[in-house]
Design a protein around this motif. Structure first.
Motif, PDB file in Angstrom:
ATOM      1  N   THR A 112       0.834  -1.206   0.000  1.00 59.55           N
ATOM      2  CA  THR A 112       0.000   0.000   0.000  1.00 59.55           C
ATOM      3  C   THR A 112       0.869   1.256   0.000  1.00 59.55           C
ATOM      4  O   THR A 112       0.591   2.224  -0.737  1.00 59.55           O
ATOM      5  N   LYS A 113       1.924   1.256   0.814  1.00 56.43           N
ATOM      6  CA  LYS A 113       2.850   2.398   0.846  1.00 56.43           C
ATOM      7  C   LYS A 113       3.525   2.599  -0.506  1.00 56.43           C
ATOM      8  O   LYS A 113       3.679   3.729  -0.979  1.00 56.43           O
ATOM      9  N   ALA A 148      12.903  -0.578  -1.893  1.00 56.03           N
ATOM     10  CA  ALA A 148      13.828  -0.485  -0.755  1.00 56.03           C
ATOM     11  C   ALA A 148      13.462   0.675   0.161  1.00 56.03           C
ATOM     12  O   ALA A 148      13.562   0.574   1.385  1.00 56.03           O
ATOM     13  N   LEU A 149      13.002   1.785  -0.419  1.00 58.04           N
ATOM     14  CA  LEU A 149      12.652   2.964   0.364  1.00 58.04           C
ATOM     15  C   LEU A 149      11.423   2.722   1.230  1.00 58.04           C
ATOM     16  O   LEU A 149      11.350   3.165   2.379  1.00 58.04           O
ATOM     17  N   MET A 150      10.441   1.990   0.705  1.00 55.27           N
ATOM     18  CA  MET A 150       9.190   1.760   1.410  1.00 55.27           C
ATOM     19  C   MET A 150       9.193   0.511   2.284  1.00 55.27           C
ATOM     20  O   MET A 150       8.309   0.337   3.121  1.00 55.27           O
ATOM     21  N   ALA A 151      10.173  -0.372   2.104  1.00 53.51           N
ATOM     22  CA  ALA A 151      10.219  -1.608   2.884  1.00 53.51           C
ATOM     23  C   ALA A 151      10.473  -1.300   4.353  1.00 53.51           C
ATOM     24  O   ALA A 151      11.165  -0.323   4.682  1.00 53.51           O
ATOM     25  N   PRO A 152       9.925  -2.101   5.270  1.00 51.80           N
ATOM     26  CA  PRO A 152      10.172  -1.869   6.695  1.00 51.80           C
ATOM     27  C   PRO A 152      11.658  -1.927   7.015  1.00 51.80           C
ATOM     28  O   PRO A 152      12.388  -2.754   6.455  1.00 51.80           O
ATOM     29  N   ALA A 153      12.083  -1.044   7.874  1.00 51.97           N
ATOM     30  CA  ALA A 153      13.482  -1.108   8.313  1.00 51.97           C
ATOM     31  C   ALA A 153      13.687  -2.380   9.119  1.00 51.97           C
ATOM     32  O   ALA A 153      12.977  -2.640  10.078  1.00 51.97           O
ATOM     33  N   THR A 154      14.636  -3.197   8.695  1.00 49.89           N
ATOM     34  CA  THR A 154      14.843  -4.474   9.363  1.00 49.89           C
ATOM     35  C   THR A 154      15.814  -4.370  10.517  1.00 49.89           C
ATOM     36  O   THR A 154      15.729  -5.120  11.474  1.00 49.89           O
ATOM     37  N   MET A 155      16.777  -3.472  10.446  1.00 49.73           N
ATOM     38  CA  MET A 155      17.760  -3.368  11.521  1.00 49.73           C
ATOM     39  C   MET A 155      18.460  -2.017  11.417  1.00 49.73           C
ATOM     40  O   MET A 155      18.484  -1.414  10.353  1.00 49.73           O
ATOM     41  N   GLN A 212      14.983 -14.459  -3.557  1.00 50.28           N
ATOM     42  CA  GLN A 212      16.139 -13.609  -3.818  1.00 50.28           C
ATOM     43  C   GLN A 212      16.300 -12.606  -2.688  1.00 50.28           C
ATOM     44  O   GLN A 212      15.306 -12.145  -2.123  1.00 50.28           O
ATOM     45  N   PRO A 213      17.537 -12.254  -2.316  1.00 44.33           N
ATOM     46  CA  PRO A 213      17.728 -11.219  -1.294  1.00 44.33           C
ATOM     47  C   PRO A 213      17.122  -9.896  -1.751  1.00 44.33           C
ATOM     48  O   PRO A 213      16.997  -9.642  -2.953  1.00 44.33           O
ATOM     49  N   TRP A 214      16.754  -9.066  -0.795  1.00 41.83           N
ATOM     50  CA  TRP A 214      16.198  -7.766  -1.126  1.00 41.83           C
ATOM     51  C   TRP A 214      16.805  -6.728  -0.197  1.00 41.83           C
ATOM     52  O   TRP A 214      17.441  -7.046   0.796  1.00 41.83           O
ATOM     53  N   GLY A 215      16.572  -5.452  -0.548  1.00 42.34           N
ATOM     54  CA  GLY A 215      17.065  -4.373   0.292  1.00 42.34           C
ATOM     55  C   GLY A 215      18.397  -3.832  -0.192  1.00 42.34           C
ATOM     56  O   GLY A 215      18.960  -4.290  -1.190  1.00 42.34           O
ATOM     57  N   PRO A 216      18.952  -2.859   0.524  1.00 40.96           N
ATOM     58  CA  PRO A 216      20.178  -2.198   0.078  1.00 40.96           C
ATOM     59  C   PRO A 216      21.394  -3.120   0.039  1.00 40.96           C
ATOM     60  O   PRO A 216      22.364  -2.817  -0.648  1.00 40.96           O
ATOM     61  N   ASN A 217      21.357  -4.229   0.793  1.00 40.46           N
ATOM     62  CA  ASN A 217      22.507  -5.141   0.818  1.00 40.46           C
ATOM     63  C   ASN A 217      22.302  -6.367  -0.063  1.00 40.46           C
ATOM     64  O   ASN A 217      22.999  -7.368   0.089  1.00 40.46           O
ATOM     65  N   ARG A 218      21.363  -6.295  -1.006  1.00 42.06           N
ATOM     66  CA  ARG A 218      21.020  -7.512  -1.743  1.00 42.06           C
ATOM     67  C   ARG A 218      22.190  -8.041  -2.581  1.00 42.06           C
ATOM     68  O   ARG A 218      22.339  -9.250  -2.730  1.00 42.06           O
ATOM     69  N   GLU A 219      23.028  -7.140  -3.134  1.00 42.22           N
ATOM     70  CA  GLU A 219      24.164  -7.629  -3.927  1.00 42.22           C
ATOM     71  C   GLU A 219      25.170  -8.350  -3.043  1.00 42.22           C
ATOM     72  O   GLU A 219      25.685  -9.417  -3.408  1.00 42.22           O
ATOM     73  N   ALA A 220      25.452  -7.782  -1.875  1.00 36.63           N
ATOM     74  CA  ALA A 220      26.375  -8.435  -0.940  1.00 36.63           C
ATOM     75  C   ALA A 220      25.794  -9.763  -0.465  1.00 36.63           C
ATOM     76  O   ALA A 220      26.520 -10.757  -0.334  1.00 36.63           O
ATOM     77  N   MET A 221      24.501  -9.792  -0.219  1.00 36.83           N
ATOM     78  CA  MET A 221      23.875 -11.017   0.263  1.00 36.83           C
ATOM     79  C   MET A 221      23.856 -12.099  -0.811  1.00 36.83           C
ATOM     80  O   MET A 221      24.023 -13.288  -0.513  1.00 36.83           O
TER      81      MET A 221
END
Length: 326
Positions: A186-187, A203-210, A266-275
């Protein structure tokens, strides 16, 4: 009738208006609530409550007044349209009035929608709805959402996604609980304003995980950078981060790596390439060993052990870093 998979999704989206109703059950209360909400809206329409065509009862209320559910099914509404009687959170101990109402249902009565927690195969509620010719029973489990469920959620928000954004959405669906996933979509829809959605928007709208500190120390462990872990742990301890919180997020990180290694997500978020790189480097067998180590650490942290909890967590992360090097 017992419905699963695509048949259940079809029923929730386009329920038979002549149906006696449905039993929706499962251990994940949010998953059950979302499907119940969808079913009632598609049965009676968005104005059902305002038009007094929706009657709500709890399992406890149904047990306290054994005729309440059947009376509600038979009642005649002031407004035209299909009526729904919704009984929430029914247990086996409260099953009797539900069974009586279902047995007494007749064409023209309201539809009966019942929710419950996890039910065994021997459940009286399950058996009654499964055996009824005009009712259905749907069990919802904690399995990752199917591609059909993800597509339906995307379509409900009218999202247009790039291929990369779709991969990130699919990864989000498998890592968030259903309520958070729907709120995130929705966001994203509000943020995109009808434009095509990119991975950056997801990535901007996803909940902050940590927070950044936890992110750093978990990445250090996954990358085999044991020397960085001690100083980072000292900083986290000074910030008041709880060891149990840290082990939860570390476990989620390695679960994502395991899903990527096995090809299920697949990994997601700002660290997806590293993951993605970490998943390839670790491989499935070692990631399973890492998850076993984190599970043991979690159990230790939650036990009556007198060992210093931050030290226990630091040792686990260092062991993970050493595993990454082998």
């Amino acid at each position: 009738m017992n419905l699963r998979g695509a048949a259940a999704l079809k029923y929730f989206a386009r329920p038979d208006p002549a149906s006696a109703g449905a039993l929706i059950y499962g251990g994940d209360a949010m998953r059950v609530a979302l499907r119940r909400q969808e079913l009632i809206a598609n049965l009676a329409g968005p104005q059902a409550e305002e038009e007094m065509r929706l009657t709500r009862l709890s399992g406890a209320e149904a047990k306290a007044d054994p005729t309440a559910v059947l009376d509600a099914l038979k009642a005649v509404g002031f407004f035209p349209g299909l009526r729904v009687v919704f009984v929430d959170g029914v247990t086996e101990a409260q099953a009797a009035p539900i069974l009586t109402a279902l047995d007494g249902w007749a064409p023209g009565d309201a539809a009966l929608v019942v929710t419950a927690g996890a039910l065994k195969k021997t459940s009286k509620l399950r058996k009654a709805f499964e055996a009824h010719g005009k009712a259905v029973a749907v069990g919802l489990y904690d399995d990752p959402p199917t591609p059909e469920e993800i597509d339906a959620a995307i379509a409900a928000e009218d999202l247009r996604l790039t291929d990369a954004a779709r991969r990130d959405i699919e990864a989000l669906a498998r890592s968030l609980d259903p309520g958070d996933f729907r709120q995130t979509l929705t966001k994203i829809a509000l943020y995109s304003g009808g434009e095509e959605v990119t991975p950056e928007a997801v990535a901007l709208m996803a909940p902050a995980t940590m927070d950044a500190g936890m992110d750093d120390v978990i990445l250090a462990a996954a990358e085999g950078q044991a020397a960085r872990i001690g100083p980072l742990m000292q900083r986290l301890e000074g910030q008041g981060v709880a060891p149990v919180t840290l082990v939860i997020f570390a476990t989620r990180h390695f679960q994502q790596l395991h899903a990527a290694a096995t090809g299920t997500a697949q990994p997601w978020g700002p660290n997806r390439e590293a993951m993605a790189r970490q998943a390839r480097a670790w491989g499935t067998p070692r990631l399973e060993q890492a998850l076993a180590l984190l599970m043991d650490t979690d159990l230790t942290l939650r036990s009556a052990s007198r060992a210093p909890q931050m030290a226990v967590m630091e040792r686990a992360l260092i062991r993970l870093a050493m595993m990454a090097r082998t």
